[in-house]
Design a protein around this motif. Structure first.
Motif, mmCIF file in Angstrom:
data_model
loop_
_atom_site.group_PDB
_atom_site.id
_atom_site.type_symbol
_atom_site.label_atom_id
_atom_site.label_comp_id
_atom_site.label_asym_id
_atom_site.label_seq_id
_atom_site.Cartn_x
_atom_site.Cartn_y
_atom_site.Cartn_z
ATOM 1 N N LEU A 1 52.457 46.727 44.280
ATOM 2 C CA LEU A 1 53.406 47.846 44.318
ATOM 3 C C LEU A 1 53.314 48.665 43.041
ATOM 4 O O LEU A 1 53.335 49.896 43.076
ATOM 5 C CB LEU A 1 54.831 47.321 44.503
ATOM 6 C CG LEU A 1 55.200 46.851 45.903
ATOM 7 C CD1 LEU A 1 56.621 46.330 45.924
ATOM 8 C CD2 LEU A 1 55.063 47.999 46.882
ATOM 9 N N GLY A 2 53.208 47.967 41.908
ATOM 10 C CA GLY A 2 53.146 48.660 40.625
ATOM 11 C C GLY A 2 51.922 49.545 40.528
ATOM 12 O O GLY A 2 52.002 50.690 40.083
ATOM 13 N N ILE A 3 50.772 49.016 40.977
ATOM 14 C CA ILE A 3 49.538 49.799 40.909
ATOM 15 C C ILE A 3 49.617 50.994 41.849
ATOM 16 O O ILE A 3 49.247 52.117 41.500
ATOM 17 C CB ILE A 3 48.330 48.897 41.249
ATOM 18 C CG1 ILE A 3 48.075 47.929 40.099
ATOM 19 C CG2 ILE A 3 47.095 49.731 41.524
ATOM 20 C CD1 ILE A 3 47.111 46.842 40.405
ATOM 21 N N LEU A 4 50.164 50.753 43.034
ATOM 22 C CA LEU A 4 50.318 51.834 44.007
ATOM 23 C C LEU A 4 51.194 52.945 43.428
ATOM 24 O O LEU A 4 50.869 54.132 43.518
ATOM 25 C CB LEU A 4 50.958 51.265 45.280
ATOM 26 C CG LEU A 4 50.488 51.852 46.594
ATOM 27 C CD1 LEU A 4 49.010 51.596 46.771
ATOM 28 C CD2 LEU A 4 51.279 51.246 47.740
ATOM 29 N N LEU B 1 40.379 51.270 39.796
ATOM 30 C CA LEU B 1 39.625 50.032 40.028
ATOM 31 C C LEU B 1 38.856 49.601 38.786
ATOM 32 O O LEU B 1 38.841 48.422 38.436
ATOM 33 C CB LEU B 1 38.642 50.224 41.196
ATOM 34 C CG LEU B 1 39.258 50.200 42.596
ATOM 35 C CD1 LEU B 1 38.189 50.389 43.642
ATOM 36 C CD2 LEU B 1 39.981 48.883 42.827
ATOM 37 N N HIS B 2 38.220 50.554 38.109
ATOM 38 C CA HIS B 2 37.315 50.171 37.016
ATOM 39 C C HIS B 2 37.973 50.133 35.647
ATOM 40 O O HIS B 2 37.532 49.422 34.776
ATOM 41 C CB HIS B 2 36.111 51.110 36.991
ATOM 42 C CG HIS B 2 35.316 51.062 38.256
ATOM 43 N ND1 HIS B 2 34.989 52.177 38.982
ATOM 44 C CD2 HIS B 2 34.817 50.020 38.950
ATOM 45 C CE1 HIS B 2 34.325 51.839 40.057
ATOM 46 N NE2 HIS B 2 34.201 50.527 40.072
ATOM 47 N N HIS B 3 39.004 50.939 35.465
ATOM 48 C CA HIS B 3 39.662 50.951 34.152
ATOM 49 C C HIS B 3 41.073 50.389 34.218
ATOM 50 O O HIS B 3 41.519 49.743 33.291
ATOM 51 C CB HIS B 3 39.708 52.372 33.596
ATOM 52 C CG HIS B 3 38.372 52.986 33.426
ATOM 53 N ND1 HIS B 3 37.528 52.631 32.397
ATOM 54 C CD2 HIS B 3 37.717 53.909 34.153
ATOM 55 C CE1 HIS B 3 36.413 53.323 32.503
ATOM 56 N NE2 HIS B 3 36.500 54.109 33.571
ATOM 57 N N GLY B 4 41.748 50.680 35.321
ATOM 58 C CA GLY B 4 43.157 50.300 35.410
ATOM 59 C C GLY B 4 43.356 48.803 35.555
ATOM 60 O O GLY B 4 44.064 48.178 34.761
ATOM 61 N N LEU B 5 42.704 48.221 36.557
ATOM 62 C CA LEU B 5 43.005 46.835 36.917
ATOM 63 C C LEU B 5 42.898 45.877 35.749
ATOM 64 O O LEU B 5 43.815 45.109 35.480
ATOM 65 C CB LEU B 5 42.071 46.374 38.044
ATOM 66 C CG LEU B 5 42.426 46.882 39.436
ATOM 67 C CD1 LEU B 5 41.550 46.222 40.475
ATOM 68 C CD2 LEU B 5 43.885 46.588 39.739
ATOM 69 N N ARG B 6 41.796 45.927 35.028
ATOM 70 C CA ARG B 6 41.615 44.924 33.973
ATOM 71 C C ARG B 6 42.594 45.129 32.830
ATOM 72 O O ARG B 6 42.953 44.183 32.145
ATOM 73 C CB ARG B 6 40.177 44.918 33.478
ATOM 74 C CG ARG B 6 39.697 46.232 32.930
ATOM 75 C CD ARG B 6 38.213 46.204 32.699
ATOM 76 N NE ARG B 6 37.478 46.091 33.965
ATOM 77 C CZ ARG B 6 36.199 45.830 34.049
ATOM 78 N NH1 ARG B 6 35.491 45.612 32.966
ATOM 79 N NH2 ARG B 6 35.598 45.766 35.210
ATOM 80 N N ASN B 7 43.022 46.366 32.631
ATOM 81 C CA ASN B 7 44.007 46.603 31.573
ATOM 82 C C ASN B 7 45.417 46.221 31.989
ATOM 83 O O ASN B 7 46.245 45.870 31.169
ATOM 84 C CB ASN B 7 43.982 48.077 31.165
ATOM 85 C CG ASN B 7 42.930 48.335 30.126
ATOM 86 O OD1 ASN B 7 42.879 47.651 29.111
ATOM 87 N ND2 ASN B 7 42.059 49.283 30.408
ATOM 88 N N VAL B 8 45.658 46.304 33.301
ATOM 89 C CA VAL B 8 46.994 46.008 33.807
ATOM 90 C C VAL B 8 47.180 44.508 33.993
ATOM 91 O O VAL B 8 48.272 43.972 33.817
ATOM 92 C CB VAL B 8 47.207 46.774 35.136
ATOM 93 C CG1 VAL B 8 48.265 46.108 35.972
ATOM 94 C CG2 VAL B 8 47.574 48.214 34.859
ATOM 95 N N ALA B 9 46.077 43.831 34.302
ATOM 96 C CA ALA B 9 46.160 42.422 34.688
ATOM 97 C C ALA B 9 46.786 41.551 33.601
ATOM 98 O O ALA B 9 47.638 40.709 33.882
ATOM 99 C CB ALA B 9 44.776 41.900 35.029
ATOM 100 N N LEU B 10 46.397 41.778 32.361
ATOM 101 C CA LEU B 10 46.846 40.883 31.299
ATOM 102 C C LEU B 10 48.348 40.958 31.031
ATOM 103 O O LEU B 10 49.018 39.921 31.028
ATOM 104 C CB LEU B 10 46.033 41.156 30.031
ATOM 105 C CG LEU B 10 46.153 40.062 29.000
ATOM 106 C CD1 LEU B 10 45.689 38.738 29.577
ATOM 107 C CD2 LEU B 10 45.347 40.413 27.785
ATOM 108 N N PRO B 11 48.896 42.166 30.827
ATOM 109 C CA PRO B 11 50.357 42.215 30.654
ATOM 110 C C PRO B 11 51.105 41.654 31.852
ATOM 111 O O PRO B 11 52.140 40.997 31.689
ATOM 112 C CB PRO B 11 50.660 43.703 30.488
ATOM 113 C CG PRO B 11 49.392 44.378 30.272
ATOM 114 C CD PRO B 11 48.287 43.480 30.673
#
Lengths: 291, 330
Positions: B123-126, B240-250
């Motif tokens: 939901l947050g990513i959307l 997909l390429h920049h957002g996900l990996r940066n969002v995943a950790l927090p």
């Protein structure tokens, strides 16, 4: 900031003349709306009185209708009046406990920051320990230690809600104390009391106010939760937690309105407090209050 | 390797200090309680018939006639030997009760943790990717509503819809009637878990979604996202390429820190669903004045929350390449 911006290129500067289109007016409107909703919920019971709370066995377990917007319960009492009464009680308890808790937070936070040294270390440590337990477990423990019932509930909510705000205010005071103008003021020979009155208070008061308002929903939800678990208010006091826990027994009979509708009103009250807190914060914070 | 040893030692020291503090705190709280331990032990019926000699005998047997300090030291001594005492409610040792109860709760919490992680971050990513649109507004409204909704009310709501009206899920407990917890099949178990887990996941979804959204909006406005867009990358590609990996950790960190809330929420959830977990035991212990069990659960929850915070700390150090490299250089 404003001087450096070209006045013509920015369309927002033209809008500032209008009163109802800018964010500040909308925030004020939102605050007024929340206050009205909460006022009705808090004082509604004085207006409607005891009407609808009488037992009427001829109209038991009726689904919501125009006469009974929230339906009736297993004794024929009007659920709408019961909800309003219960919620008003819960809200008053929430207001009381959260206010006391916030005052404790203010006292402990400022004391910790001004005294420093061992006192500060001890208080910080105490806050750390308290926050290292799940909030509800701590509340249950304190309620148990205080002997349960109304006293246990009040003490449990008061004792367990000041930590985060105290920590916030402590950090704020520490930051203010080390700021240039406070240092300068004290070099100029102002007394600590004068500094506290003229430099610290104007900064802390908005923070405290916002923190206080944002404590209300927590206190109300925890009060309702503890009562729901059977560890808070006794069953003869019809608070919202009691209403919801009683309705649980009638769920399998299909009387959904007993549980669903009072919860909706509780949710609305909590939301109203939340929105109120956020709006007041937006209004008091110089960074967001304009525009 | 060196870092791991240092990390472990410092964390263990922290845990010891924390537990000592919790021990002092709980002992003080319980000893100021107006509830008489002997009354609670014998129950209301026999309290009246009990003579003063019998009462004195129990007090002496339990060491209740000793001063506070002596009692604390004796209690601490037992605690250090791993003896948490006997639960009066369940007539078992506290450690055994916590072990069996936590097993049941672990299923619930793990499933809820997974649900809230998946739903919350999706939901947050959307919302973050479509910031400002109606989709974003809708998700934000949903998240705000969820985070201020009382857990037990959501539980009742789900029960009304799924168990009473549609009758596709059981209304209570962890097992079908007459089946013991140890010989329940996996399907039955999940069938009974689905509603409680959904309820419990609600606690985390709101904050996780809002947090993830903020983070993604920040990334989408960054210079490297702008550069990627200038090179012809689509929004989906950037996410997909920049957002996900940066969002995943927090998000992962928030999930670990949220274990504390999850534990608290499980108390309310288990009460509504009659789920025989640790939260249910907490309520029983408090209602029946079962002090040893309550204290045991308080200790256990402190360790549980500590583990969550340590995992959050560790996940940063192990996963985030920036901090990982920094750690080795130090």
């Amino acid at each position: 900031m404003k001087l450096s911006m070209p006045a013509i290129a920015n369309p927002r500067s033209r809008l500032q003349g209008f009163s109802l289109n800018n964010r500040r007016s909308r925030t004020l409107l939102l605050i007024a709306l929340c206050l009205v909703v909460l006022g009705v919920l808090l004082l509604g019971t004085y207006l409607i009185g005891q009407a609808g709370l009488d037992i009427a066995l001829s109209s038991r377990n009726q689904p919501p209708s125009f006469a009974h917007p929230f339906g009736t319960d297993w004794l024929g009492r009007d659920m709408f009046s019961r909800t309003l009464h219960g919620l008003s009680l819960s809200l008053w308890i929430g207001l009381l406990t959260a206010s006391v808790s916030a005052v404790i937070a203010l006292a402990i936070g400022t004391l910790s920051a001004t005294l420093g040294g061992k006192v500060d270390a001890a208080i910080t440590w105490l806050i750390d320990v308290a926050l290292s337990l799940p909030h509800l477990v701590l509340i249950i423990l304190v309620a148990f230690a205080a002997g349960g019932g109304v006293r246990g509930l009040l003490l449990a909510i008061i004792i367990t809600h000041w930590m985060s705000l105290a920590r916030l205010l402590r950090a704020e005071v520490l930051q203010l104390k080390s700021s240039d103008y406070v240092q300068l003021s004290s070099k100029l020979g102002r007394s600590p009391l004068w500094i506290a009155r003229h430099h610290l208070l104007p900064h802390l008061l908005p923070q405290f106010l916002v923190g206080l308002i944002l404590l209300f929903p927590h206190a109300i939800l925890h009060e309702a939760g503890l009562t729901f678990l059977g560890l808070g208010l006794p069953p003869e006091i019809p608070a919202i937690g009691i209403i919801l826990s009683e309705s649980m027994r009638y769920l399998s009979a299909g009387y959904w309105w007993l549980a669903v509708l009072p919860g909706v009103v509780l949710l609305m009250a909590v939301q109203a407090f939340d929105i109120l807190g956020q709006s007041v914060r937006a209004l008091l914070d110089p960074k967001t209050s304009q525009g | 390797m060196n870092f791991l040893i240092r990390f472990t030692v410092s964390k263990l020291l922290h845990l010891m200090l924390l537990l000592a503090a919790v021990a002092v705190l709980t002992f003080l709280l319980v000893s100021v309680s107006p509830i008489d331990p002997i009354d609670a032990y014998v129950g209301a019926a026999r309290r009246v018939t009990m003579t003063d000699e019998q009462r004195a005998l129990i007090a002496q047997r339990w060491g209740l006639d000793q001063p506070l300090i002596t009692r604390f030291i004796r209690w601490l001594g037992q605690l250090l030997q791993g003896n948490l005492g006997e639960s009066m409610t369940y007539h078992q040792s506290v450690a055994a009760v916590i072990a069996t109860r936590f097993q049941a709760s672990l299923w619930l919490m793990a499933l809820a943790w997974l649900f809230s992680g998946v739903f919350g971050s999706t939901l947050g990513i959307l919302a973050g990717a479509t910031a400002g649109s109606w989709c974003d507004r809708l998700i934000r409204l949903y998240a705000y509503t969820l985070s201020s909704a009382p857990v037990f009310w959501i539980a009742l709501l789900l029960l009304v819809i799924f168990s009473v009206n549609w009758q596709i899920t059981p209304i209570c407990c962890a097992t079908p009637p007459g089946v013991l917890l140890q010989d329940v099949t996996l399907w039955q178990r999940l069938h009974h878990l689905i509603l409680p887990a959904l309820t419990l996941s609600v606690i985390g979804i709101g904050s996780l979604a809002l947090h993830t959204r903020e983070k993604l909006v920040e990334i989408l406005q960054s210079n490297y996202a702008l550069f990627a867009r200038a090179q012809g990358e689509t929004t989906t590609g950037i996410v997909l390429h920049h957002g996900l990996r940066n969002v995943a950790l927090p998000a992962l960190t928030l999930q670990f820190v949220g274990l504390s809330e999850l534990f608290g929420g499980s108390v309310l959830t288990e009460k509504v669903f009659g789920y025989p977990g640790l939260g249910d035991a907490t309520v029983q212990a408090a209602i029946r004045s079962d002090v040893p069990l309550l204290v045991g659960i308080v200790f256990f929850s402190a360790i549980f929350v500590f583990a969550g915070n340590t995992l959050a700390d560790l996940s940063y150090r192990l996963i985030d390449p920036r901090i990982r490299i920094g750690g080795i250089e130090r």
